[in-house]
Write a protein that holds these residues in place. Sequence first.
Motif, PDB file in Angstrom:
ATOM      1  N   ILE A  37       1.159  -1.153   0.052  1.00 46.46           N
ATOM      2  CA  ILE A  37      -0.276  -0.088   0.418  1.00 46.46           C
ATOM      3  C   ILE A  37       0.989   1.271  -0.057  1.00 46.46           C
ATOM      4  O   ILE A  37       0.409   2.089  -0.674  1.00 46.46           O
ATOM      5  CB  ILE A  37      -0.931  -0.020   1.274  1.00 46.46           C
ATOM      6  CG1 ILE A  37      -1.947  -1.207   1.021  1.00 46.46           C
ATOM      7  CG2 ILE A  37      -1.797   1.566   1.333  1.00 46.46           C
ATOM      8  CD1 ILE A  37      -2.689  -0.785   2.370  1.00 46.46           C
ATOM      9  N   LEU A  38       1.713   1.261   0.471  1.00 43.67           N
ATOM     10  CA  LEU A  38       2.878   2.330   0.790  1.00 43.67           C
ATOM     11  C   LEU A  38       3.710   2.540  -0.035  1.00 43.67           C
ATOM     12  O   LEU A  38       3.465   3.800  -1.019  1.00 43.67           O
ATOM     13  CB  LEU A  38       3.945   2.462   2.415  1.00 43.67           C
ATOM     14  CG  LEU A  38       3.500   1.984   3.357  1.00 43.67           C
ATOM     15  CD1 LEU A  38       4.059   1.867   4.483  1.00 43.67           C
ATOM     16  CD2 LEU A  38       2.670   3.523   3.692  1.00 43.67           C
ATOM     17  N   ARG A  39       3.850   2.213  -0.512  1.00 46.98           N
ATOM     18  CA  ARG A  39       4.804   1.709  -2.205  1.00 46.98           C
ATOM     19  C   ARG A  39       3.858   2.664  -3.601  1.00 46.98           C
ATOM     20  O   ARG A  39       4.197   3.153  -4.529  1.00 46.98           O
ATOM     21  CB  ARG A  39       5.341   0.366  -2.688  1.00 46.98           C
ATOM     22  CG  ARG A  39       6.677  -0.298  -2.169  1.00 46.98           C
ATOM     23  CD  ARG A  39       7.191  -1.090  -2.845  1.00 46.98           C
ATOM     24  NE  ARG A  39       6.038  -2.477  -2.916  1.00 46.98           N
ATOM     25  CZ  ARG A  39       6.359  -3.103  -1.703  1.00 46.98           C
ATOM     26  NH1 ARG A  39       6.814  -3.648  -0.786  1.00 46.98           N
ATOM     27  NH2 ARG A  39       5.367  -4.747  -2.498  1.00 46.98           N
ATOM     28  N   GLY A  40       2.600   2.320  -3.069  1.00 44.37           N
ATOM     29  CA  GLY A  40       2.167   2.413  -4.023  1.00 44.37           C
ATOM     30  C   GLY A  40       1.172   4.156  -4.133  1.00 44.37           C
ATOM     31  O   GLY A  40       1.267   5.118  -5.055  1.00 44.37           O
ATOM     32  N   MET A  41       1.173   4.226  -2.657  1.00 39.25           N
ATOM     33  CA  MET A  41       1.120   5.654  -2.374  1.00 39.25           C
ATOM     34  C   MET A  41       2.875   6.680  -3.125  1.00 39.25           C
ATOM     35  O   MET A  41       2.103   7.600  -3.243  1.00 39.25           O
ATOM     36  CB  MET A  41       0.649   6.109  -0.715  1.00 39.25           C
ATOM     37  CG  MET A  41      -0.817   5.612  -0.333  1.00 39.25           C
ATOM     38  SD  MET A  41      -0.174   5.984   1.321  1.00 39.25           S
ATOM     39  CE  MET A  41      -2.121   5.199   1.809  1.00 39.25           C
ATOM     40  N   GLU A  42       3.446   6.110  -2.171  1.00 41.23           N
ATOM     41  CA  GLU A  42       5.009   6.725  -2.650  1.00 41.23           C
ATOM     42  C   GLU A  42       4.893   7.050  -4.225  1.00 41.23           C
ATOM     43  O   GLU A  42       5.857   7.983  -4.627  1.00 41.23           O
ATOM     44  CB  GLU A  42       6.321   5.685  -2.285  1.00 41.23           C
ATOM     45  CG  GLU A  42       7.236   6.630  -2.687  1.00 41.23           C
ATOM     46  CD  GLU A  42       8.414   5.953  -1.534  1.00 41.23           C
ATOM     47  OE1 GLU A  42       9.877   6.970  -1.512  1.00 41.23           O
ATOM     48  OE2 GLU A  42       8.311   4.652  -1.615  1.00 41.23           O
TER      49      GLU A  42
END
Length: 355
Positions: free
Chosen positions: A96-101
């Motif tokens: 999820i965090l990779r997608g946001m970043e």
Amino acid sequence: MPPKYQSIADSLRQEIEAGRYSGAALLPTEQLLCQRFQISRQTVRRALSVLEDEGLITRRQGSGSRLREPAAVPAQLNCTIAVVTTYISDYIFPSILRGMETVLSENSSAPLLFATQNQISTERKILQTLLTMKELDGVLAEGTKTALPNPNLDLYQKLLDRGVRLVFINGVYPELSTTPSVLADNAGGGRLLVEHLHRQGHRSIAGIFKSDDMQGLLRYAGYAQALRDLGLPLEDGQIYWYNTETKNAILSGAFLDAVLEGFAGCSAVVCYNDEVAIRVISHLRKRGARIPEDMAVVSFDNSQYSDLAPVRITSLSHGGQNLGELSAQLMLSLLRGEDSQSQVVPWQLIRKESG
């Protein structure tokens, strides 16, 4: 040798790429092109159709052909976005965090990461820190214990009053339900799993759910509604609840023995997520149970746990959609002043060996 119409299309394409025609000017008429290339009108029209299919020109009856205007490229933003999530390195959160970043960095926006560990007190400290930041444009927030009354709503409201954009992911507080959010269709997922098990012939289906996050309540709601609608039994003893503080103790050893003994007579269990399901499968196998012959096990998230389990877990997936990417895109739309709507992402059943 290419067809005549293709040669004409190639010549016109080269002229377009060389800048011979401006966006405001019409291309030569069909009649002029016929005269220039000494070809029929039908051949000209086929050549123009090739360029239209390639997206280079637009054609309108009676108005001629002109260059297609390039789609407007969204303005690059240079914003500071705080990402407040429950965890950073555990379970599904890295994805999820990779997608946001990825989405934010493509728009020159810097994400600042904070983790609450799903603790109200930690969430309050983080929100107080954010309120001291002068250069803060938005907050992507996974709420803390969203199924419980939250004493930190005053700080979220102060951020909104300051003009900071706020987007919730995974869960949203009822008092802030009008705030844009990206949520999974958790009730629909609970129903989907029960209906799948029912088609496999299961008639007594247990459930393990998390009680302090809204996802757990909604997954239970869909599960319970499906049992009711299918005419299947719903007994209190076949449901087991845990929360953030009790998870590790209850889902291990003697506690889990007691949970599974309470499921006697059930042939399947719906788990809150893959992390729970892999513990259940491992413990059942230690007790000599066969999966799925003695007990089918299904769950949510289709995470790496679903493939690392001793028996691969039938689980729900969001397909190609990443909630982190979707929430970051929603945030950028808000910052650009675009009309932006909350999103509810459906689940897809990924069937494997566990049920």
